[in-house]
Design a protein around this motif. Structure first.
Motif, PDB file in Angstrom:
ATOM      1  N   VAL A 120       0.845  -1.187   0.000  1.00  0.00           N
ATOM      2  CA  VAL A 120       0.000   0.000   0.000  1.00  0.00           C
ATOM      3  C   VAL A 120       0.884   1.243   0.000  1.00  0.00           C
ATOM      4  CG1 VAL A 120      -1.751   1.302   1.273  1.00  0.00           C
ATOM      5  CG2 VAL A 120      -1.853  -1.204   1.206  1.00  0.00           C
ATOM      6  N   ASN A 157      -3.769  -6.587  -4.606  1.00  0.00           N
ATOM      7  CA  ASN A 157      -5.058  -5.974  -4.294  1.00  0.00           C
ATOM      8  C   ASN A 157      -4.941  -5.248  -2.961  1.00  0.00           C
ATOM      9  OD1 ASN A 157      -7.730  -5.337  -3.641  1.00  0.00           O
ATOM     10  ND2 ASN A 157      -8.545  -7.212  -4.542  1.00  0.00           N
ATOM     11  N   GLU A 158      -5.010  -3.927  -3.003  1.00  0.00           N
ATOM     12  CA  GLU A 158      -4.827  -3.137  -1.788  1.00  0.00           C
ATOM     13  C   GLU A 158      -5.949  -3.354  -0.777  1.00  0.00           C
ATOM     14  OE1 GLU A 158      -4.119   0.974  -2.436  1.00  0.00           O
ATOM     15  OE2 GLU A 158      -2.319   0.664  -3.655  1.00  0.00           O
ATOM     16  N   LYS A 159      -7.134  -3.771  -1.255  1.00  0.00           N
ATOM     17  CA  LYS A 159      -8.282  -3.915  -0.345  1.00  0.00           C
ATOM     18  C   LYS A 159      -8.102  -5.070   0.631  1.00  0.00           C
ATOM     19  CE  LYS A 159     -11.637  -1.887  -3.549  1.00  0.00           C
ATOM     20  NZ  LYS A 159     -12.893  -2.103  -4.320  1.00  0.00           N
ATOM     21  N   ASP A 160      -7.601  -6.200   0.138  1.00  0.00           N
ATOM     22  CA  ASP A 160      -7.430  -7.356   1.034  1.00  0.00           C
ATOM     23  C   ASP A 160      -5.966  -7.703   1.287  1.00  0.00           C
ATOM     24  OD1 ASP A 160      -6.674  -8.485  -1.357  1.00  0.00           O
ATOM     25  OD2 ASP A 160      -8.436  -9.757  -1.557  1.00  0.00           O
ATOM     26  N   GLY A 161      -5.043  -6.985   0.622  1.00  0.00           N
ATOM     27  CA  GLY A 161      -3.621  -7.213   0.852  1.00  0.00           C
ATOM     28  C   GLY A 161      -3.094  -8.516   0.277  1.00  0.00           C
ATOM     29  N   ARG A 191      -1.125 -13.916   0.596  1.00  0.00           N
ATOM     30  CA  ARG A 191      -0.310 -12.769   0.990  1.00  0.00           C
ATOM     31  C   ARG A 191       1.102 -12.990   0.480  1.00  0.00           C
ATOM     32  NH1 ARG A 191       0.368 -10.349   7.078  1.00  0.00           N
ATOM     33  NH2 ARG A 191       2.284 -11.579   7.008  1.00  0.00           N
TER      34      ARG A 191
END
Length: 448
Positions: free
Chosen positions: A62, A345-349, A408
């Motif tokens: 992020v 995906n920044e929303k769920d990392g 992740r």
């Protein structure tokens, strides 16, 4: 930190005692010293790399933080200095023990490092082999730095490791010169019952190819925090396990080559573990192409100089698969984007397979092959109106995400490293069990 340094010096001092494997004690001592020194240098020098413009953005975080790059140059330089200091320890027996004093060296010859009851002439051939290895590694370090500084194109840099390997191949020709390979026992009747086949100059082409493949293969399988250093550490451990097999079950004649291999690998493991510590998720440094090339060339050096270059490739099976799997994009059978890193995906990392989008229709045969691969879970494709319009990029990293789903970044790296170690361990067992059955020969007592 100081305690580790003291322990390292103590272990290195133990190596001054006689014995066939004293070089390994010394190498272990230098590995600890290398870990401590590199651990001290990286945080101190990393800001200077950023100040000089050697940095990159971590695209899988992020905010895309700026990270110092080319830090593998610190690790590679530390390793080279360690190996320079290692020379008098490695040849201590010949410099001090095997002398009658008064400057008169060598009243006789010692056939191997395992014999301590005779005097020996100084082994200039072994020193030449060691120095050629260091010259080869220095050359690849310069080539790696050139790539990091000037961002060389693939067609320009792909064959450069072969140039760096020239000193190594010259010494191999002068010192060893074996260019034949064993024929599997079940094929020998097709070769008039010969047990070997002479390849001549083709064998040097093969070794040059090994020197090209090893550095480039690590550089291609990259882009995830900890993966470049992690795969180098795993391959080093596997090679040391192979050396250990010969130390425990091998004959005295096999020791020298594998003592040479282990002596180069153990300090490399020490400095690489430090870099792995800083490159692991969340990465505080990027290793750069310099480390990828350097690590690959270390493996090529020990494989060629240790006379097990064919066994070496068994531990590169994931890299070989990654290269073959990447061929459709590398040779433009399928459009290849500049970056094939997994999509963050920044929303769920989590990391997802990145896709290549095809604006033009692909060759029908290529499309059919891609559909088959998707059914075999070897590719992720998107179809519209009966044609393939996008697919996951052809890398082992993206394939792992196709297999295991979104992960992740640290979990993805762990999966890839576990895959590397598992395949390598199976290959090692096969080498010393199935191998002797196929060829009718091995240098280990338990499988001969």
């Amino acid at each position: 930190m100081l305690q580790l340094l003291v322990i390292s010096i103590a272990i290195a001092a133990i190596a001054l005692s006689s014995g066939a494997f004293n070089a390994l004690w010394t190498a272990s001592g230098f590995a600890l010293i290398g870990y401590v020194v590199t651990d001290s240098l990286i945080p101190k020098l990393a800001p200077f790399f950023t100040a000089k413009g050697l940095f990159g953005k971590d695209m899988s975080k992020v905010g895309k933080p700026v990270i110092p790059e080319t830090i593998g140059a610190i690790t590679a330089t530390s390793y080279l200095f360690l190996m320079f200091f290692f020379i008098p320890f490695a040849f201590y027996k010949y410099l001090v023990v095997a002398t009658v004093g008064g400057g008169e060296r060598g009243a006789g010859e010692v056939p191997s490092l395992g014999s301590d009851d005779q005097l020996a002439l100084f082994p200039h051939d072994k020193l030449a082999g060691f120095l050629s290895a260091m010259l080869c590694l220095e050359s690849i370090l310069l080539l790696g730095l050139a790539d990091d500084f000037f961002d060389l194109r693939w067609r320009h840099k792909f064959f450069l490791p072969a140039i760096a390997a020239i000193p190594l191949l010259v010494v191999y020709y002068v010192d060893f010169g074996v260019t034949h390979v064993l024929i599997p026992s079940w094929l020998q009747h097709h070769f008039k019952d010969q047990t070997t086949i002479e390849l001549g100059w083709l064998y040097y082409v093969y070794m040059g190819s090994v020197a090209i493949f090893c550095p480039n293969s690590i550089n291609i399988l990259a882009g995830v925090n900890g993966l470049e250093t992690g795969q180098a550490v795993v391959i080093t451990v596997l090679l040391l396990l192979n050396d250990l097999c010969y130390f425990v079950f091998g004959s005295q004649q096999t020791w020298e080559s594998h003592i040479f291999s282990a002596s180069l690998l153990i300090p490399f493991l020490g400095v690489s573990l430090t870099l792995f510590k800083y490159n692991w998720y969340p990465a505080r440094v990027f290793v750069g192409d310099t480390y990828c090339y350097f690590a690959g060339m270390v493996f090529a050096v020990v494989g060629i100089q240790g006379h097990f270059s064919k066994t070496l490739l068994l531990f590169f099976i994931p890299q070989i698969f990654n290269f073959i799997y990447s061929v459709p994009q590398l040779f433009n059978l399928v459009p290849c984007p500049r970056h094939r890193l997994p999509r963050f995906n920044e929303k769920d990392g989590l990391m997802y397979p990145s896709h290549a989008v095809f604006e033009k229709q692909l060759n029908p045969m290529v499309e059919k092959a891609m559909v088959v691969l998707s059914k075999l879970k070897l590719l992720e494709i998107v179809q519209r109106e009966g044609r393939v319009v996008e697919s996951s990029n052809f890398t082992l990293i993206n394939l792992a995400l196709v297999w295991f789903g979104p992960l992740r970044e640290d979990s993805l790296c762990a999966v890839l490293l576990l895959l590397q170690f598992t395949i390598g361990l199976v290959a090692l067992l096969a080498r010393h069990t199935i191998g002797p059955w196929l060829y009718g020969y091995d240098n280990l007592f338990f499988s001969a």
